[in-house]
Design a protein around this motif. Sequence first.
Motif: not given
Lengths: 459, 459
Positions: B50-65
């Motif tokens: 689901x999209x919430x998982x994507x949102x959460x994963x992307x936030x983590x990735x963004x924080x770590x570039x």
Amino acid sequence: MNERFSEAIAKLSQTFGKALSTNPTVRQQHAHTMSWIETEAPDAVLTVTNKQQISEAVKICNAHKMPVIAFGTGSSLEGQLNAPHGGLCIDMSQMTNIVRIDAEDLTATVEAGVTREQLNEALRHTGLFFPIDPGANASIGGMCATRASGTNAVKYGTMKDVVLCLEVVLPNGDIIKTGTRAKKSSAGYDLTRLMIGSEGTLGIITEITVKLFGQPDCVGSGLCHFNDIDGACQAVMLTIQYGLPVARLELLDGTQIKACNAYSKLNLQETPTLFVEFHGTANGVAEQAQIFAGIIEEFGGFGFTYSQDESERKKLWTARHNAYYAAKALKPDFESLSTDACVPISRLAECVGQTVADIKEQGMTAPVVGHVGDGNFHVLLLLDKNNPDDIQKTKDILSRLAKRAIAMDGTCTGEHGVGQGKRAYMALEHGDEAIAVMKAIKSAIDPNNIMNPDKIWFE
Amino acid sequence: MNERFSEAIAKLSQTFGKALSTNPTVRQQHAHTMSWIETEAPDAVLTVTNKQQISEAVKICNAHKMPVIAFGTGSSLEGQLNAPHGGLCIDMSQMTNIVRIDAEDLTATVEAGVTREQLNEALRHTGLFFPIDPGANASIGGMCATRASGTNAVKYGTMKDVVLCLEVVLPNGDIIKTGTRAKKSSAGYDLTRLMIGSEGTLGIITEITVKLFGQPDCVGSGLCHFNDIDGACQAVMLTIQYGLPVARLELLDGTQIKACNAYSKLNLQETPTLFVEFHGTANGVAEQAQIFAGIIEEFGGFGFTYSQDESERKKLWTARHNAYYAAKALKPDFESLSTDACVPISRLAECVGQTVADIKEQGMTAPVVGHVGDGNFHVLLLLDKNNPDDIQKTKDILSRLAKRAIAMDGTCTGEHGVGQGKRAYMALEHGDEAIAVMKAIKSAIDPNNIMNPDKIWFE
């Protein structure tokens, strides 16, 4: 002259001589809003004849952070041409070269000041035509800027569908091309579609390459009446759902027909009426008309009159062609304000019905005319601008219509754009996060915010 | 596991548990490039539902570039799924919910992992269909990302034409909608079209609302032969210029027909062959076929075989349907590399002709198959990857084809996208200034450059 930009204006004047005007009348004319929004004139108007001049002018403006607003024919409806922060209006109406017609590719390239009628005149001998018809004889550059459409859109699409590529002067003066004449491409970001509908906030469109279409072998037109709006809308819905390739499918409500009868000395039944047009081979058109006749019958349509003969067709469509002037003539001393909305076709009957009821309840006069085949319709509100009550009622009707359309998973503006008039609904329609993306794009391309500032969203 | 992103991966693992995999085989599979570009695997693969998982994963990735690459079915052709800088692959193939079908509006909303065949299966009972057919049973999210099209595009358009709106997870984790279900809108920037074709570099498409079309009452299909490529292309040009509403119009050159004869045990004349399909009413289709027969005759077309019967039609089109596998079977031990280009229709004969001559001159085997109604054609180069001479010749043919198409005011990629494979031609096609605009948009939306970095242009 506004003191704000005196240095920039001096530099522009030095560069462009008499092509630059600071005459108050000229400035007023170039902010003409076709709406009730107060005119906010630019500080100067520059009439250009080529893109190099635009690039040069934009560079000067960018250096002085002076707003730049491109002007085509002045037919936009939502205050797109206003200069709330002053600035330079660049008048493109002299850029009327038809750069090339590639009949064998069904494409033409024109300068931004070419109007749709001028292009069609130039195409006459080719057997091809440019289908987008927003009513006004707008410039094609302006039609790109507002993502215009109109009566033919149900078959041929909107500006976003018929433009192959653009040439654009960027805020830094660079001149880019956004694509090629290939019919399709997957080569990177779609800058063409980004510019279309951006209302001059990202750059100035100087040249447009459009798709052309073969003039149909045969055109058939007709009209039919309904006892109520709901029946008419239901018939539209089934026509679209059936996949009938109508070229135009227009609704005029009872008020509008009444206006047309008076204005054009017609004798049409004053009930909701559908105007339809078919394009194709003679056989194909006849077949479409027959299917359409069957559909309208199902929803109580009556009095279907139809012809493939040109002069007969013109007569049948007189009411539609003169609808705007007829509506205004209902109250000649009043101001008129045209708004539009667009909803999924299944919600059309409901949206039009509630809007008509709202107008009636408020005791206002406001004919409804719609490109209903696309779920798009217009309301022409007639109001006494000196009457605060009229103004308040108009504002309320507009606001409720915009919110109604958005609540139905539609848009508060199907083809007029946002300009200043629809800014209040952008957050509701798109959400703050999507607006933030738009703003980020704007800042990235136009860091000094010189391109038509304070439009689409509030600053 | 790559040390670069160990912190991010630890956090992702903690958040998503077993849905995150760092298994080398899984990682390799998710960078499968369908091309000769070397596989560059991501550091981890996250399977989401689901999209919430994507949102959460992307936030983590963004924080770590940490780079993020969305994966649909892995059928892209230009290295779009490679992870040259490592990162997280988000596998969308479990997001297969059909969110809603609004048959009365001719729209459907699907999650990004739904494939076109799955959607059409779900639509079967409605009498509607989704027309875009790029060959592979691609995910609709992936088809948006690469602005896919295929055989039906000549009538129904490409992904940019049939998508109404998208839901997208932005690099900061925000979830936006880019539009509504209204058929048209002029409410601000066209974020839908900006996302379509952006190849995952601006965000991750999670949900797509598409237009649907009525299944045609009648389908007619046929094929005909020509003595040379030029005659076939001339016939295509006139068909399009005439405005004949063909639903498909495909060219297979002599080499391809030879391959098809061998593969599908057919007995077709081994010369350039056009495959055509018409959609409409029975009368309309018959009329189109008749007009087409007249056109091909003018250009030396012969052996026009045609049917409206479904099983007959399928037999006639066997060669086209199996073209890809037939071509590969010409040299079963060789690698195959598919490329495409698209030019204005008036340049098609010349572009295909020069390309076929080039292939012949190099002594390579490379059948040509084209969606020629759009001026779009494919070359399937068969090469021995262990033979440096083959590799060099292939590179040269590809490069000359891309430059040839661009010189003809066309594009180096009509429907495969840029990925890593076509980056070298972007500046030539668009100009440095337009590329700078694309890069500015990318930086504005994705300041940490996490979304599928190093694609579309070189970094």
